[in-house]
Design a protein around this motif. Structure first.
Motif, PDB file in Angstrom:
ATOM      1  N   GLY A  44      22.124  -4.915   5.967  1.00 39.08           N
ATOM      2  CA  GLY A  44      23.493  -4.504   6.240  1.00 39.08           C
ATOM      3  C   GLY A  44      23.691  -4.199   7.714  1.00 39.08           C
ATOM      4  O   GLY A  44      23.049  -4.801   8.570  1.00 39.08           O
ATOM      5  N   ILE A  45      24.526  -3.228   7.999  1.00 38.82           N
ATOM      6  CA  ILE A  45      24.761  -2.851   9.400  1.00 38.82           C
ATOM      7  C   ILE A  45      23.843  -1.712   9.844  1.00 38.82           C
ATOM      8  O   ILE A  45      23.952  -1.213  10.957  1.00 38.82           O
ATOM      9  N   SER A  46      22.929  -1.306   8.950  1.00 40.70           N
ATOM     10  CA  SER A  46      21.935  -0.262   9.261  1.00 40.70           C
ATOM     11  C   SER A  46      22.572   1.055   9.669  1.00 40.70           C
ATOM     12  O   SER A  46      22.067   1.774  10.542  1.00 40.70           O
ATOM     13  N   GLN A  47      23.681   1.378   9.028  1.00 37.28           N
ATOM     14  CA  GLN A  47      24.310   2.684   9.241  1.00 37.28           C
ATOM     15  C   GLN A  47      23.414   3.774   8.655  1.00 37.28           C
ATOM     16  O   GLN A  47      22.733   3.550   7.648  1.00 37.28           O
ATOM     17  N   PRO A  48      23.361   4.951   9.260  1.00 38.17           N
ATOM     18  CA  PRO A  48      22.570   6.031   8.667  1.00 38.17           C
ATOM     19  C   PRO A  48      22.984   6.311   7.227  1.00 38.17           C
ATOM     20  O   PRO A  48      24.168   6.233   6.880  1.00 38.17           O
ATOM     21  N   ILE A 101      31.378  13.590   7.173  1.00 44.57           N
ATOM     22  CA  ILE A 101      32.169  13.720   8.395  1.00 44.57           C
ATOM     23  C   ILE A 101      31.299  13.523   9.626  1.00 44.57           C
ATOM     24  O   ILE A 101      31.661  12.792  10.551  1.00 44.57           O
ATOM     25  N   ALA A 102      30.123  14.186   9.638  1.00 44.08           N
ATOM     26  CA  ALA A 102      29.228  14.085  10.792  1.00 44.08           C
ATOM     27  C   ALA A 102      28.749  12.653  10.987  1.00 44.08           C
ATOM     28  O   ALA A 102      28.718  12.148  12.126  1.00 44.08           O
ATOM     29  N   ARG A 103      28.393  11.988   9.903  1.00 42.12           N
ATOM     30  CA  ARG A 103      27.914  10.611  10.014  1.00 42.12           C
ATOM     31  C   ARG A 103      29.002   9.690  10.546  1.00 42.12           C
ATOM     32  O   ARG A 103      28.763   8.846  11.413  1.00 42.12           O
ATOM     33  N   ASP A 104      30.227   9.861  10.035  1.00 42.77           N
ATOM     34  CA  ASP A 104      31.317   8.982  10.472  1.00 42.77           C
ATOM     35  C   ASP A 104      31.705   9.226  11.929  1.00 42.77           C
ATOM     36  O   ASP A 104      32.054   8.283  12.658  1.00 42.77           O
ATOM     37  N   LEU A 105      31.649  10.471  12.380  1.00 44.62           N
ATOM     38  CA  LEU A 105      31.919  10.769  13.791  1.00 44.62           C
ATOM     39  C   LEU A 105      30.862  10.116  14.684  1.00 44.62           C
ATOM     40  O   LEU A 105      31.181   9.492  15.698  1.00 44.62           O
ATOM     41  N   TYR A 106      29.613  10.266  14.303  1.00 47.67           N
ATOM     42  CA  TYR A 106      28.523   9.645  15.063  1.00 47.67           C
ATOM     43  C   TYR A 106      28.674   8.129  15.084  1.00 47.67           C
ATOM     44  O   TYR A 106      28.557   7.495  16.140  1.00 47.67           O
ATOM     45  N   TRP A 107      28.983   7.546  13.939  1.00 43.35           N
ATOM     46  CA  TRP A 107      29.082   6.088  13.848  1.00 43.35           C
ATOM     47  C   TRP A 107      30.282   5.550  14.617  1.00 43.35           C
ATOM     48  O   TRP A 107      30.252   4.429  15.102  1.00 43.35           O
ATOM     49  N   SER A 108      31.315   6.351  14.747  1.00 45.26           N
ATOM     50  CA  SER A 108      32.475   5.909  15.528  1.00 45.26           C
ATOM     51  C   SER A 108      32.096   5.719  16.993  1.00 45.26           C
ATOM     52  O   SER A 108      32.648   4.857  17.686  1.00 45.26           O
ATOM     53  N   VAL A 109      31.131   6.519  17.468  1.00 46.34           N
ATOM     54  CA  VAL A 109      30.635   6.367  18.838  1.00 46.34           C
ATOM     55  C   VAL A 109      29.747   5.125  18.935  1.00 46.34           C
ATOM     56  O   VAL A 109      29.882   4.317  19.859  1.00 46.34           O
ATOM     57  N   VAL A 110      28.856   4.977  17.967  1.00 49.35           N
ATOM     58  CA  VAL A 110      27.948   3.823  17.960  1.00 49.35           C
ATOM     59  C   VAL A 110      28.719   2.512  17.968  1.00 49.35           C
ATOM     60  O   VAL A 110      28.378   1.564  18.686  1.00 49.35           O
ATOM     61  N   MET A 111      29.776   2.449  17.174  1.00 48.65           N
ATOM     62  CA  MET A 111      30.531   1.209  16.996  1.00 48.65           C
ATOM     63  C   MET A 111      31.634   1.026  18.036  1.00 48.65           C
ATOM     64  O   MET A 111      32.409   0.068  17.967  1.00 48.65           O
ATOM     65  N   ASN A 112      31.714   1.933  19.003  1.00 47.46           N
ATOM     66  CA  ASN A 112      32.756   1.857  20.045  1.00 47.46           C
ATOM     67  C   ASN A 112      34.157   1.756  19.449  1.00 47.46           C
ATOM     68  O   ASN A 112      35.018   1.034  19.963  1.00 47.46           O
ATOM     69  N   SER A 113      34.375   2.493  18.378  1.00 46.55           N
ATOM     70  CA  SER A 113      35.670   2.426  17.701  1.00 46.55           C
ATOM     71  C   SER A 113      36.632   3.527  18.147  1.00 46.55           C
ATOM     72  O   SER A 113      37.734   3.654  17.602  1.00 46.55           O
ATOM     73  N   VAL A 138      20.866  12.919  21.486  1.00 49.79           N
ATOM     74  CA  VAL A 138      20.384  11.920  22.440  1.00 49.79           C
ATOM     75  C   VAL A 138      21.561  11.254  23.145  1.00 49.79           C
ATOM     76  O   VAL A 138      21.572  11.106  24.374  1.00 49.79           O
ATOM     77  N   MET A 139      22.557  10.858  22.365  1.00 48.68           N
ATOM     78  CA  MET A 139      23.721  10.208  22.961  1.00 48.68           C
ATOM     79  C   MET A 139      24.519  11.177  23.830  1.00 48.68           C
ATOM     80  O   MET A 139      25.038  10.799  24.887  1.00 48.68           O
ATOM     81  N   LEU A 140      24.592  12.425  23.393  1.00 50.97           N
ATOM     82  CA  LEU A 140      25.311  13.429  24.177  1.00 50.97           C
ATOM     83  C   LEU A 140      24.604  13.678  25.505  1.00 50.97           C
ATOM     84  O   LEU A 140      25.264  13.828  26.550  1.00 50.97           O
ATOM     85  N   ALA A 141      23.285  13.696  25.496  1.00 48.20           N
ATOM     86  CA  ALA A 141      22.535  13.858  26.747  1.00 48.20           C
ATOM     87  C   ALA A 141      22.864  12.734  27.723  1.00 48.20           C
ATOM     88  O   ALA A 141      23.016  12.971  28.927  1.00 48.20           O
ATOM     89  N   GLN A 142      22.976  11.519  27.193  1.00 49.74           N
ATOM     90  CA  GLN A 142      23.335  10.393  28.063  1.00 49.74           C
ATOM     91  C   GLN A 142      24.717  10.582  28.674  1.00 49.74           C
ATOM     92  O   GLN A 142      24.920  10.364  29.872  1.00 49.74           O
TER      93      GLN A 142
END
Length: 211
Positions: A44-48, A101-113, A138-142
């Motif tokens: 699939g899309i390997s979403q968490p 909610i947490a997963r979808d917020l994180y994934w919205s960043v991953v997917m540039n949505s 990790v992403m927030l540190a970046q």
């Protein structure tokens, strides 16, 4: 707990819950075969995956585990085994709602949505809903490094490294756990030494082993 954390990802949610992902192979009594999507393509899309609520509940059970002293070789009447360090030493439960909610917020960043200006806010919100995954840190540190906020970047990377030590496996399984750790160490070093973030993408591509 370790088996689920290490192997479960978004494909299982799709496989057992279909597009709605409301079904669960993990929660007892909530596996409705009519909702299975047996033709879901791996990986699939390997979403968490949505497994952390279940593991947090298992943690409460693990916290009550005791061994007889004759078995444990302990002089006390009862011996309490080592408590898994996840979820604040198995003292907290992550609700299914907060996990979603947490997963979808994180994934919205991953997917540039979402808009670039919303990324930091989305990651911080994801962490508030689920503070036990290291990938948003990790992403927030970046992002903090991009903004030359070295102290905030260092804190985010340090928290990510702490969580990596606790879990020993990745929540976002698109990359291996060692790859996540190596990248986080790069971020921590750059933040700690105020090295800034390169403007030349070749410099970023060539980030290597850090001490």
């Amino acid at each position: 707990m370790a088996d689920v954390a290490d192997q479960y990802f978004g494909w299982q949610d799709r496989l057992f819950g279909g597009e709605t992902q409301t079904n669960s192979m993990l929660i007892p009594g909530e596996d409705d075969i009519s909702q299975h999507e047996s033709t879901a393509l791996w990986p699939g899309i390997s979403q968490p995956g949505l497994w952390m609520n279940y593991v947090s509940q298992l943690g409460l059970v693990a916290k009550t585990f005791r061994l007889d002293h004759d078995v444990a070789g302990n002089n006390n009447n009862m011996y309490y085994g080592n408590i898994p360090p996840v979820f604040d030493n198995c003292t907290k439960v992550l609700t299914r709602e907060d996990e979603y909610i947490a997963r979808d917020l994180y994934w919205s960043v991953v997917m540039n949505s979402i808009e670039e200006r919303e990324v930091i806010q989305a990651l911080e919100a994801s962490i508030r809903y689920n503070p036990w995954t290291f990938e948003p840190h990790v992403m927030l540190a970046q992002k903090y490094l991009h903004a030359n906020k070295n102290e905030m970047a260092k804190e985010a990377a340090e928290r990510a490294l702490d969580l990596q030590m606790i879990w020993g496996t990745a929540y976002d399984k698109r990359l291996s756990f060692p790859a996540w750790v190596a990248w986080t160490r790069v971020l921590y070093q750059r933040a700690s030494e105020s090295l800034g973030w390169p403007k030349n993408s070749w410099d970023i591509n060539n980030f290597g082993m850090v001490r």
